[in-house]
Scaffold this motif. Structure first.
Motif, PDB file in Angstrom:
ATOM      1  N   CYS A 179      -1.325   1.458  -2.313  1.00  0.00           N
ATOM      2  CA  CYS A 179      -0.564   0.242  -2.047  1.00  0.00           C
ATOM      3  C   CYS A 179       0.605   0.174  -2.991  1.00  0.00           C
ATOM      4  CB  CYS A 179      -1.444  -0.999  -2.204  1.00  0.00           C
ATOM      5  SG  CYS A 179      -1.953  -1.271  -3.884  1.00  0.00           S
ATOM      6  N   ALA A 180       1.652  -0.543  -2.569  1.00  0.00           N
ATOM      7  CA  ALA A 180       2.841  -0.629  -3.405  1.00  0.00           C
ATOM      8  C   ALA A 180       2.800  -1.789  -4.350  1.00  0.00           C
ATOM      9  CB  ALA A 180       4.077  -0.745  -2.524  1.00  0.00           C
ATOM     10  N   LEU A 181       1.794  -2.637  -4.263  1.00  0.00           N
ATOM     11  CA  LEU A 181       1.743  -3.842  -5.090  1.00  0.00           C
ATOM     12  C   LEU A 181       0.624  -3.714  -6.089  1.00  0.00           C
ATOM     13  CD1 LEU A 181       2.842  -6.654  -5.539  1.00  0.00           C
ATOM     14  CD2 LEU A 181       1.211  -7.505  -3.864  1.00  0.00           C
ATOM     15  N   TRP A 182       0.946  -3.748  -7.382  1.00  0.00           N
ATOM     16  CA  TRP A 182      -0.110  -3.602  -8.406  1.00  0.00           C
ATOM     17  C   TRP A 182      -0.328  -4.923  -9.102  1.00  0.00           C
ATOM     18  CZ3 TRP A 182      -0.302   1.015 -12.316  1.00  0.00           C
ATOM     19  CH2 TRP A 182      -1.538   0.998 -12.944  1.00  0.00           C
TER      20      TRP A 182
ATOM     21  N   ASP B 290     -10.869   4.200  -8.065  1.00  0.00           N
ATOM     22  CA  ASP B 290     -10.258   2.931  -8.441  1.00  0.00           C
ATOM     23  C   ASP B 290     -10.590   1.839  -7.434  1.00  0.00           C
ATOM     24  OD1 ASP B 290      -9.143   4.066 -10.684  1.00  0.00           O
ATOM     25  OD2 ASP B 290      -7.200   4.461  -9.745  1.00  0.00           O
ATOM     26  N   LEU B 291     -10.645   2.210  -6.162  1.00  0.00           N
ATOM     27  CA  LEU B 291     -10.991   1.234  -5.133  1.00  0.00           C
ATOM     28  C   LEU B 291     -12.416   0.734  -5.326  1.00  0.00           C
ATOM     29  CD1 LEU B 291      -9.897  -0.170  -2.626  1.00  0.00           C
ATOM     30  CD2 LEU B 291     -10.756   1.736  -1.251  1.00  0.00           C
TER      31      LEU B 291
ATOM     32  N   TRP C 130     -15.552  -5.047  -9.417  1.00  0.00           N
ATOM     33  CA  TRP C 130     -15.040  -6.212 -10.134  1.00  0.00           C
ATOM     34  C   TRP C 130     -15.110  -7.458  -9.263  1.00  0.00           C
ATOM     35  CZ3 TRP C 130     -10.866  -9.040  -8.419  1.00  0.00           C
ATOM     36  CH2 TRP C 130     -10.425 -10.051  -9.269  1.00  0.00           C
ATOM     37  N   ALA C 131     -14.803  -7.317  -7.964  1.00  0.00           N
ATOM     38  CA  ALA C 131     -14.798  -8.461  -7.052  1.00  0.00           C
ATOM     39  C   ALA C 131     -16.204  -8.937  -6.720  1.00  0.00           C
ATOM     40  CB  ALA C 131     -14.048  -8.098  -5.776  1.00  0.00           C
TER      41      ALA C 131
ATOM     42  N   LEU D 271      -6.508  -6.509  -2.371  1.00  0.00           N
ATOM     43  CA  LEU D 271      -7.632  -6.324  -3.290  1.00  0.00           C
ATOM     44  C   LEU D 271      -7.133  -6.016  -4.700  1.00  0.00           C
ATOM     45  CD1 LEU D 271     -10.615  -5.896  -4.075  1.00  0.00           C
ATOM     46  CD2 LEU D 271     -10.431  -3.561  -3.155  1.00  0.00           C
ATOM     47  N   PHE D 272      -6.162  -5.104  -4.809  1.00  0.00           N
ATOM     48  CA  PHE D 272      -5.658  -4.749  -6.130  1.00  0.00           C
ATOM     49  C   PHE D 272      -4.806  -5.860  -6.726  1.00  0.00           C
ATOM     50  CE2 PHE D 272      -6.682  -0.388  -4.761  1.00  0.00           C
ATOM     51  CZ  PHE D 272      -7.490  -0.037  -5.823  1.00  0.00           C
ATOM     52  N   ARG D 273      -4.146  -6.655  -5.857  1.00  0.00           N
ATOM     53  CA  ARG D 273      -3.437  -7.816  -6.380  1.00  0.00           C
ATOM     54  C   ARG D 273      -4.412  -8.785  -7.040  1.00  0.00           C
ATOM     55  NH1 ARG D 273      -2.550 -12.837  -5.880  1.00  0.00           N
ATOM     56  NH2 ARG D 273      -4.040 -13.042  -4.181  1.00  0.00           N
TER      57      ARG D 273
END
Length: 578
Positions: free
Chosen positions: A10-13, A160-161, A167-168, A210-212
């Motif tokens: 994804c492009a959003l970290w 990482d996923l 974590w979630a 999710l990563f956001r």
């Protein structure tokens, strides 16, 4: 679209801030960790496409997006350009409030929301009608497209996923990059909780969301790669909360900017060998920034120190390679473990050395030169320093109970840990936790010395600054206290508070008492008035504690310099720590 680390395709970290337009949507097409690269790519896209924008998206990343559009327009635009091959297949639609400062077009101002369409009037909702179930968010990839995009993930990105799902709270299996039943169930659980269709395969946009969520805890930390050419170190630092302050060999210091007052980073850099490394390992443990509780590990050409107390947690790593010692220390407020561990992990993962560059050992400011400082950092100080003296050949030490009454730990002569094994009548007996051999063993005088005879008090008048006890000469003023108390001797001597607990000698070197602390009753006695617990009471205390001591009678005499040697062989620095 570039993917790296926890980006997982994804492009959003890290989302840091929000754009001005709250009802606008963008098609995000790329992200890059370098601003210059992102500007070049935005310029390239702008040559062939309208509505190209560049935004800071946090964590040192920069996103390129098309818009602004309404949500419907954004989805149509994404599908159209994807079919034409003009944008990457993993482009996705994102709300405008997920973007921060705009860097492209150059000089562009705030984004403007597109004009919303007038809603149709379908009449008033009937009273007491239950709210409709929320509609599922529309997937922006088909399940087949999502699986194909997922197959492009590296092993690290798949791990990482799993970390983010763990974590979630949806995944509790092994981090093994294998998307089996457990991982698929976790994906479906997360999708359902976030109002997506529970397919068990995350789309590119869903991974971005999710990563956001996973990285939202780092908002405002300003994690970005810093190249420090003073230290010869490159790594990610939380530049939102620390900034360069000064260099004091062997440290380059990054001090708090105010957002997190306890946050600090030290970059460690100095030339040396393994002996230098081991010396640094010992020195670091004397600093206030490395609390005493926590694991310590030293092996070969590296060491690791973790210290924690109720205020801070400190993590230090240092490594020796090619004649240079380099490493770092992260200090963070206690109780903020999620941010601390995440920032520490990024620092560890990104740490790299610049070959041939090391901090000049002569780098030291005037502020950094003090007996209680190491490179400008405060050396850990005891809360009380007092004196004591050996009782017998086993190394047990007698001191004032008041000096050690509220200690987290006690040390003798700075290095040896000790514990209280007996206490009574203002006296405390300390047992060293490692062998401590006295140079001299005292003789306790059992008969009363003559009034006005010479006495000497030995003690660490100035704490451990001088490195040896001070001997102060005076006279015996009375064999009783001011109110006629037995077992107390009044002295005429200029003693200091640090001398409390130290031995009182007669002219022949026999112990006639232990100096007592200054009374806390508020009475102001003349400067030269001090008191001592008489030796007969000391002998009784030792007997009750099961300690055999040497006793004798006085009337001997020795030269002051010889008495000083005897006193220094018996007297011990006692330090009380938090």
């Amino acid at each position: 679209m570039k993917k790296t680390g926890l980006m997982a395709g994804c492009a959003l970290w890290v989302i840091a801030g929000a754009a001005n337009a709250q009802d606008a949507y963008f098609v995000q097409i790329e992200a890059h960790p370098a601003l210059t690269v992102a500007e070049d790519r935005a310029r390239t896209f702008a040559a062939g496409l309208p509505d190209v924008n560049g935004f800071s998206i946090g964590g040192g990343w920069y996103g390129i997006a098309l818009g602004p559009y309404t949500e419907e327009e954004a989805n149509q635009r994404r599908l159209e350009l994807r079919r034409q091959g003009q944008i990457p297949s993993d482009s996705f639609v994102e709300e405008a409030d997920q973007y921060a400062q705009r860097f492209w077009p150059i000089g562009a101002g705030a984004i403007q929301s597109p004009e919303p369409q007038e809603p149709q009037d379908n009449g008033a909702q009937a009273q007491n009608e239950p709210d409709p179930e929320p509609e599922l968010r529309q997937a922006e990839e088909t399940p087949a497209e999502a699986r194909r995009a997922e197959q492009l993930l590296t092993r690290g990105e798949r791990e990482d996923l799993q970390v983010a799902l763990q974590w979630a709270g949806f995944y509790n299996g092994r981090i093994d990059a294998a998307f089996g039943r457990g991982t698929r169930g976790a994906m479906a659980g997360w999708q359902e909780a976030n109002n997506y269709e529970a397919t068990g395969v995350l789309t590119t946009a869903q991974r971005a969301e999710l990563f956001r969520q996973y990285n939202a805890v780092l908002d405002g930390m300003g994690l970005r790669r810093v190249t420090d050419r003073r230290a010869g170190i490159e790594m990610e630092l939380p530049t939102g909360v620390v900034a360069f302050d000064r260099a004091e060999s062997p440290f380059v210091r990054y001090e708090p900017t105010g957002e997190v007052p306890e946050a600090r980073v030290l970059l460690i850099s100095e030339p040396g060998d393994r002996r230098t490394l081991y010396g640094l390992y010992e020195i670091m443990q004397t600093l206030e920034i490395v609390p005493t509780d926590g694991p310590r590990e030293r092996q070969g050409d590296s060491f690791r120190l973790v210290g924690e107390n109720s205020r801070i947690v400190s993590h230090t790593e240092a490594f020796l390679s090619d004649g240079a010692i380099k490493g770092f220390t992260l200090i963070w407020p206690a109780g903020d473990e999620e941010r601390r561990t995440r920032i520490l992990a990024r620092m560890q993962e990104t740490f790299s050395r610049l070959d041939g560059v090391v901090l000049d050992p002569a780098t030291l400011s005037d502020e950094g030169q003090a007996i209680d400082l190491v490179a400008g950092l405060q050396v850990r100080q005891p809360k009380v320093t007092a004196s004591g003296f050996f009782a017998d050949s086993s190394g047990r030490v007698l001191t004032s109970d008041a000096s050690v009454a509220e200690c987290g730990r006690i040390t003798l002569d700075e290095l040896t840990e000790a514990e209280i094994v007996a206490r009574a009548g203002g006296l405390a007996l300390l047992e060293p936790q490692s062998p401590l051999a006295p140079r001299n063993v005292p003789v306790f005088r059992t008969d009363a010395p003559r009034l006005q005879s010479e006495i000497a008090v030995a003690g660490f008048s100035y704490g451990g600054i001088l490195g040896a006890p001070t001997v102060t000469f005076g006279t015996l003023a009375d064999v009783r206290g001011l109110n006629g108390e037995e077992g107390v001797k009044r002295l005429s001597v200029s003693a200091r508070p640090g001398d409390a607990g130290g031995p009182v000698f007669d002219g022949g070197g026999a112990v006639v008492g232990m100096l007592t602390p200054v009374s806390s009753t508020g009475q102001q006695l003349p400067e030269n008035v001090s008191f001592a617990t008489a030796s007969e009471r000391l002998v009784d205390f030792f007997r009750e504690a099961g300690v055999s001591v040497e006793t004798g009678r006085g009337e001997m005499s020795m030269a002051p310099e010889d008495l000083t040697q005897v006193a220094r062989g018996i007297t011990v620095l006692v330090e009380c720590w938090e």
